[in-house]
Design an enzyme around this catalytic site. Structure first.
Site, PDB file in Angstrom:
ATOM      1  N   ASP A   6     -10.444  -4.944  23.956  1.00 45.05           N
ATOM      2  CA  ASP A   6     -10.798  -6.363  24.096  1.00 45.05           C
ATOM      3  C   ASP A   6     -10.572  -6.710  25.562  1.00 45.05           C
ATOM      4  O   ASP A   6      -9.996  -5.920  26.321  1.00 45.05           O
ATOM      5  CB  ASP A   6      -9.883  -7.218  23.192  1.00 45.05           C
ATOM      6  N   SER A   7     -10.999  -7.899  25.955  1.00 46.10           N
ATOM      7  CA  SER A   7     -10.719  -8.355  27.316  1.00 46.10           C
ATOM      8  C   SER A   7      -9.218  -8.487  27.564  1.00 46.10           C
ATOM      9  O   SER A   7      -8.764  -8.416  28.697  1.00 46.10           O
ATOM     10  CB  SER A   7     -11.373  -9.723  27.548  1.00 46.10           C
ATOM     11  N   TYR A  38     -13.467 -12.508  29.585  1.00 41.04           N
ATOM     12  CA  TYR A  38     -14.859 -12.065  29.650  1.00 41.04           C
ATOM     13  C   TYR A  38     -15.809 -13.265  29.470  1.00 41.04           C
ATOM     14  O   TYR A  38     -16.924 -13.261  29.999  1.00 41.04           O
ATOM     15  CB  TYR A  38     -15.163 -11.087  28.501  1.00 41.04           C
ATOM     16  N   CYS A  69     -13.862  -7.652  20.180  1.00 41.03           N
ATOM     17  CA  CYS A  69     -14.201  -8.777  21.052  1.00 41.03           C
ATOM     18  C   CYS A  69     -15.620  -9.222  20.725  1.00 41.03           C
ATOM     19  O   CYS A  69     -16.560  -8.429  20.829  1.00 41.03           O
ATOM     20  CB  CYS A  69     -14.111  -8.304  22.506  1.00 41.03           C
ATOM     21  N   GLU A 147      -3.394 -15.630  26.141  1.00 35.96           N
ATOM     22  CA  GLU A 147      -3.013 -14.619  27.144  1.00 35.96           C
ATOM     23  C   GLU A 147      -1.639 -14.921  27.740  1.00 35.96           C
ATOM     24  O   GLU A 147      -0.932 -14.015  28.183  1.00 35.96           O
ATOM     25  CB  GLU A 147      -4.059 -14.554  28.263  1.00 35.96           C
ATOM     26  N   CYS A 177     -13.723 -15.789  18.095  1.00 34.13           N
ATOM     27  CA  CYS A 177     -13.124 -15.122  19.256  1.00 34.13           C
ATOM     28  C   CYS A 177     -11.819 -14.510  18.748  1.00 34.13           C
ATOM     29  O   CYS A 177     -11.051 -15.187  18.058  1.00 34.13           O
ATOM     30  CB  CYS A 177     -12.851 -16.140  20.362  1.00 34.13           C
ATOM     31  N   HIS A 179      -9.169 -13.941  20.103  1.00 31.80           N
ATOM     32  CA  HIS A 179      -7.934 -14.555  20.590  1.00 31.80           C
ATOM     33  C   HIS A 179      -7.427 -15.671  19.669  1.00 31.80           C
ATOM     34  O   HIS A 179      -6.291 -16.122  19.828  1.00 31.80           O
ATOM     35  CB  HIS A 179      -8.153 -15.153  21.989  1.00 31.80           C
TER      36      HIS A 179
HETATM   37  N1  DGL Z   1     -11.431 -12.029  22.649  1.00 28.90           N
HETATM   38  C1  DGL Z   1     -12.744 -12.225  23.096  1.00 28.90           C
HETATM   39  C2  DGL Z   1     -13.746 -12.560  22.023  1.00 28.90           C
HETATM   40  O1  DGL Z   1     -13.538 -12.219  20.870  1.00 28.90           O
HETATM   41  C3  DGL Z   1     -13.033 -12.759  24.458  1.00 28.90           C
HETATM   42  C4  DGL Z   1     -12.138 -13.726  25.140  1.00 28.90           C
HETATM   43  C5  DGL Z   1     -12.467 -13.775  26.620  1.00 28.90           C
HETATM   44  O2  DGL Z   1     -12.130 -12.800  27.299  1.00 28.90           O
HETATM   45  O3  DGL Z   1     -13.091 -14.733  27.081  1.00 28.90           O
HETATM   46  O4  DGL Z   1     -14.768 -13.131  22.282  1.00 28.90           O
END
Ligand code: DGL
Length: 257
Positions: A6-7, A38, A69, A147, A177, A179
């Site tokens: 993932d990012s 990302y 991600c 983060e 997402c 996160h």
């Molecule tokens: N965790 C990521 C997703 O599922 C991306 C978060 C990011 O880096 O902007 O989209």
């Protein structure tokens, strides 16, 4: 071994679901923290980073690569499937189950701007949500909060409330997402108990398990190793918050090709 990237730390939520499904699989997690987030990056850059991450995981011995991600999947899944010599599992916001669950015909999707602007997301909405109102909520500040390990503080709570204010009558919220699952208690408290929250992590884990069976992935010892392209010391406390306990974390230098 299953490689997951993932990012940043968000993909740990998918890793948790994979661990639950496949307790004996060895897992290798890569957080591309040096390039997180990302979400706002150009598609071409996300593609090169996703390819660098995928190749590194395969070089380490991954027999399956999981793109944990939504943003990287939207930008790069076809590329990864073309370029990597192993099966690649991607993910997308759970629009389909959300449409099945909504009673009011109003669904909110919390995701990155990259995911929401993608052709794949548009196609998903066209295919499954033609008769439903979809609130596309770009929530970039929540990625930064996770983060930072701030999964339960007042500022994060205020951000959640502010984002959800744009979808006051949605009765289903999609966590689009990776996160965002650690924020489920905050999101649920803000949206109310009658609102359904959809996380696709378990579905991704189920698909990973199907592929593991199909390719005959051997039973291993259930290890989990974590690497970051950022600074492990800075990231370790937030990783412990998101995972729920401390995990060893090492640095890897992964230049964009
Ligand atoms: N965790 C990521 C997703 O599922 C991306 C978060 C990011 O880096 O902007 O989209």
């Amino acid at each position: 071994m299953i490689g997951i990237f993932d990012s940043g730390l968000g993909g740990l939520t998918v890793t948790r679901a994979i661990r639950d499904r496949l307790p004996h699989a060895d897992l290798l997690y890569l957080a591309d923290s040096a390039y997180c987030p990302y979400g706002p990056r150009p598609v071409a850059e996300i593609r090169s980073r996703a390819l660098a991450c995928g190749r590194w995981l395969v070089d380490q011995g991954a027999q399956i690569v999981v793109v944990a991600c939504n943003t990287a999947t939207a930008a790069a899944i076809e590329l990864l499937r073309r370029e990597l010599p192993v099966p690649v599992v991607g993910m997308e916001p759970g629009v389909k189950p959300a449409v099945a669950a909504t009673r009011r015909g109003k669904v909110a999707v919390m995701a990155t701007s990259g995911t929401l602007a993608s052709d794949r997301f548009r196609a998903l909405v066209n295919a499954y949500a033609a008769n439903v109102e979809v609130y596309a909520l770009a929530c970039p500040d929540l990625v930064a909060q996770v983060e930072a390990g701030a999964i339960n503080d007042d500022h994060t709570r205020a951000l959640v409330a502010n984002y959800l204010a744009a979808a006051p009558d949605a009765d289903v919220i999609v966590l689009g997402c990776t996160h965002f699952p650690p924020l489920t208690p905050l999101i649920s408290a803000c949206a109310g108990p009658e609102v359904t929250i959809i996380d696709t992590g378990p579905a991704v884990a189920a698909q990973t398990a199907r592929i593991a069976k199909h390719i005959g992935l051997p039973e291993e010892s259930g290890t989990l190793r974590c690497y970051t392209t950022g600074d492990p010391q800075t990231i370790a406390p937030a990783l412990a918050n998101v995972w729920g306990e401390t995990l060893p974390l090492a640095a890897v230098d992964l230049p964009t090709e």
